[in-house]
Design an enzyme around this catalytic site. Structure first.
Site, PDB file in Angstrom:
ATOM      1  N   TYR A 146       0.857  -1.209  -0.007  1.00 59.42           N
ATOM      2  CA  TYR A 146       0.067   0.112  -0.136  1.00 59.42           C
ATOM      3  C   TYR A 146       0.872   1.065   0.059  1.00 59.42           C
ATOM      4  CZ  TYR A 146      -4.319  -2.409  -0.026  1.00 59.42           C
ATOM      5  OH  TYR A 146      -5.419  -3.026  -0.516  1.00 59.42           O
TER       6      TYR A 146
ATOM      7  N   HIS B  44      -5.424  -2.517   6.938  1.00 58.37           N
ATOM      8  CA  HIS B  44      -4.367  -3.684   6.203  1.00 58.37           C
ATOM      9  C   HIS B  44      -3.626  -4.523   7.077  1.00 58.37           C
ATOM     10  CE1 HIS B  44      -6.310  -2.594   2.636  1.00 58.37           C
ATOM     11  NE2 HIS B  44      -6.092  -1.461   2.617  1.00 58.37           N
TER      12      HIS B  44
END
Length: 757
Positions: free
Chosen positions: A286, A439
């Site tokens: 990410y 996440h």
């Protein structure tokens, strides 16, 4: 007659003067228009940059090649015609992919207009934008309802923000091509309503700390800069004020919602997720995704609002993040799949082209970045890409140095971190970080192992088929929660078949592991050590990972020590997710005739039990082969240890999970204990010559010779009877600390946190 001639001359002079004055006025007006027009492009491409690019075209190979590829792509799209479908699909579906393709092509066409000065590209951008303007206000919210913040063009506001980040650049490039009436139409009917929708109308998306919000903030900020809209720019930098959201609340995707004291917006997203070292708390997958909006908006701010000194913000953290992210890739450039990370994502993705280019241009012009750009084989068609192309042409590129690094986590660098140990092709990725927002995985003190870019001991990564419509619309699968995030899916310790922090985000987000020490001073011993006190209340886990180069071994080996101190008796499960084929064991095991799951929840329900054995009295030895290389795992064991061969895939009727194997040690009814293992790469096998070289382990014995609160000592004896002693100080990690310890009637003295000899 003479008078008449003079009169005629005077009349002619007056007329000429009048004409000259008019010409001067016209030229003055033209000059004023050029001055005004010079304000665009100004975001990523600049007028000066365009002039420099045009002068050098045909002389800078990698830039010229990138330009040709882009031209061919855009020309093909122009030939196909414009398609603006009514949105209806998830990721991977036609309407989703078409709108995604459109925003990418718009940005590229705008750049081509500036560089090639060919009106057909400006007309293409204009025509497509006008078609978007015609439908936008009448578009309902996207019909797919899965997202917590639905977009209009896409199923989530995140993708709508992607659209605006790219389209802002296209608009900037054709700004002067458009009439004022056309600009007013686009700004009033498309761009401002678009920016309002993803921000004011979706504060749960926009006003938080998360990679989603970074895209939203950057989108609003980019269009604000093109339109010179200071109100929108303030919204981009500082978020929405007084939106009525609890500042400590978290939405259903796990991002923190902020709404006051400057704790939302682009600057907050720059402050909180990044550590001072440039590590992004959600992990490299990410971070790679977020670097494009972070850096592209930062470049635009630098060009339009230089007084903000955005690249100096937080001691230059954005430029530090470029190096940190590249350090979190293996020898092949693939990012380590920490937290939610798709395997195979690498620095060859387009987002990393911009990251490398901008990092080089605005940073210290590290020649190592030029070598990455050469491998990528393309550059951005802008000022930064030009700088990289010139650097490559002038032969300035040098290999990017991958080295052992310890990257802190948290805004202040005090929330754990990630250590990457490197030596002679081996890479140990040791994770002792914070939760990583939505996440994050429940995998404190986990690790993975690579050799020459190939996984040896793997981290599973995420459970998702990104942009594959048939698999859940390309979105996260339920198995990401039931398997990939759970502790047992990782190479770390699970107590009582329960994940760290009970697998609950609201608990895990409050805690992080703590670095005990790292030391990369000795080139033959790269070592890191960390402790975790909160994953299981009343239990401390202390793990030490080291790569050791010993002349008695063919290759460096990995030493793994996990020391546990607990208030209660527990069941301990320690898996190693190896890749490859079983070659040999020193223990007997029974292969199960019927496949059953190892448990019923916390990830155990997804593990088939393929074999069960009992550990030998002193050492468990396991040897496997993968990609033509042999690996041996030697572990200190007790006769009560149970050994399980497991394979992922139970309770997975749609085959969403990869069918991969592990060897797991289970130790029951135990309070304080220690797991010690050595992972040893060795030998090779060629299917061509059918020759196996050095296929056996070089370790004859691995023993714990001392284990107290203060010290742990072990010996490693090879097959030629050479014995080495390793000692770690468990309570004093100072490099200056002096230690004296008696082991087996022999005194040992050293300075520092560990001893090996």
């Amino acid at each position: 007659m003479k008078f008449k001639n003079y009169s005629l001359i005077i009349i002619l002079l007056v007329c000429l003067n009048f004409i000259s004055c008019n010409e001067q006025t016209a030229n003055t007006n033209k000059t004023e228009q050029v001055v005004v027009g010079s304000e665009h492009p100004k975001l990523i491409l600049t007028k000066t940059g365009v002039d420099n690019i045009r002068k050098l075209l045909g002389t800078i190979p990698i830039f010229d090649a990138s330009l040709q590829v882009t031209k061919e792509e855009v020309d093909a799209e122009i030939a196909l015609g414009i398609d603006i479908p009514i949105p209806k699909d998830f990721s991977g579906g036609y309407t989703h992919e078409k709108h995604k393709s459109n925003f990418l092509i718009l940005q590229k066409a705008g750049v081509l207009y500036q560089i090639l000065d060919d009106e057909k590209y400006a007309k293409f951008v204009k025509d497509m934008l006008m078609q978007y303007e015609a439908i936008y206000k009448s578009l309902p919210v996207h019909p797919q309802t899965r997202s917590y913040a639905r977009g209009k063009l896409f199923w989530q506001c995140l993708n709508d923000s992607n659209w605006l980040v790219y389209v802002s650049q296209a608009y900037d490039c054709i700004y002067n091509y458009l009439s004022k009436e056309e600009r007013d139409l686009l700004e009033n009917n498309l761009f401002r309503p678009f920016a309002d929708y993803i921000s004011i109308e979706n504060p749960q998306f926009y006003n938080r700390v998360h990679n989603h919000s970074t895209w939203g903030n950057s989108a609003v900020g980019m269009i604000a800069l093109v339109m010179d809209d200071d109100d929108l720019l303030q919204r981009a930098l500082y978020g929405i004020k007084d939106v009525g959201l609890d500042p400590e609340a978290k939405d259903n995707d796990g991002g923190f919602i902020k709404d006051k004291d400057g704790r939302a917006g682009f600057l907050a997203n720059l402050e909180e997720p990044f550590s001072p070292d440039g590590y992004y708390t959600e992990g490299p997958y990410y971070q790679r995704y977020a670097m494009y909006p972070f850096l592209i908006f930062a470049e635009a701010l630098h060009n339009v609002k230089p007084e903000l000194k955005i690249f100096e913000h937080k001691n230059g953290v954005l430029l530090k993040a470029v190096d940190a992210l590249l350090q979190l890739s293996d020898a092949d450039g693939d990012f380590f799949p920490l937290n939610d990370g798709q395997k195979g994502m690498s620095y060859f993705t387009s987002a990393m082209v911009s990251t490398v280019n901008i990092g080089y241009y605005f940073g210290s012009q590290n020649p190592g970045l030029l070598s990455i750009a050469k491998k990528q084989g393309q550059v951005m068609l802008d000022d930064s890409g030009l700088a990289v192309a010139i650097g490559i042409k002038e032969g300035k590129a040098k290999p990017f140095e991958k080295k052992s690094v310890n990257l802190t986590d948290g805004p202040d660098g005090k929330q754990g971190g990630v250590g990457v140990l490197r030596h002679q092709g081996l890479e140990v990725v040791f994770k002792y970080a914070a939760q990583g927002l939505s996440h994050g995985h429940y995998d404190k003190l986990s690790f993975s192992l690579y050799e020459n870019g190939d996984e040896v001991i793997q981290d599973y990564g995420l459970a998702r088929f990104v942009n594959i419509e048939q698999k859940g619309g390309g979105n996260y699968l339920k198995e990401n929660t039931t398997w990939a995030k759970q502790t047992i899916a990782h190479n770390t310790l699970t107590l009582n078949a329960t994940s760290h922090f009970e697998g609950k985000y609201e608990i895990g987000s409050k805690h992080h592991s703590n670095l005990y020490f790292f030391n990369f001073d000795n080139p033959k011993i790269q070592i890191a050590s960390a402790k975790e006190n909160n994953a299981y209340p009343g239990t401390e886990m202390h793990r030490t990972m080291a790569i050791i180069k010993d002349d008695n071994f063919e290759k460096p080996f990995v030493l793994d020590i996990m020391k546990i101190q607990s208030n209660t008796n527990n069941q301990y499960d320690m898996p190693y997710y190896f890749l490859g084929q079983v070659i040999e064991t020193n223990f007997k095991y029974n292969v199960t005739s019927t496949l059953n799951a190892l448990g019923i929840k916390n990830g155990y329900q997804h593990l088939y039990v393929e074999g069960v054995g009992q550990a030998p009295e002193e050492n468990t030895k396991f040897l496997w082969l993968d990609k033509g290389r042999f690996y041996s795992l030697t572990s200190v064991s007790t006769p009560s240890d149970e050994l399980f061969f497991t394979r992922i895939g139970a309770n997975d009727p749609e085959f969403n999970l990869r069918r991969e194997a592990a060897l797991m040690t289970r130790r029951k009814n135990t309070k304080n204990t220690i797991f010690v293992s050595v992972i040893e790469p060795h030998g090779s096998y060629s299917p061509v010559s059918e020759l196996a070289l050095n296929s056996k382990s070089n370790i004859a014995a691995l023993k714990i010779v001392l284990d107290t609160e203060d010290y742990t000592a072990l010996t490693i004896t090879d097959v030629k009877d050479n014995t080495k002693l390793f000692v770690i100080s468990n309570t004093n990690a100072s490099k200056e600390a002096k230690h004296t310890l008696k082991i087996n009637e022999k005194n040992y003295s050293w300075t520092g946190s560990y001893y090996y000899k």
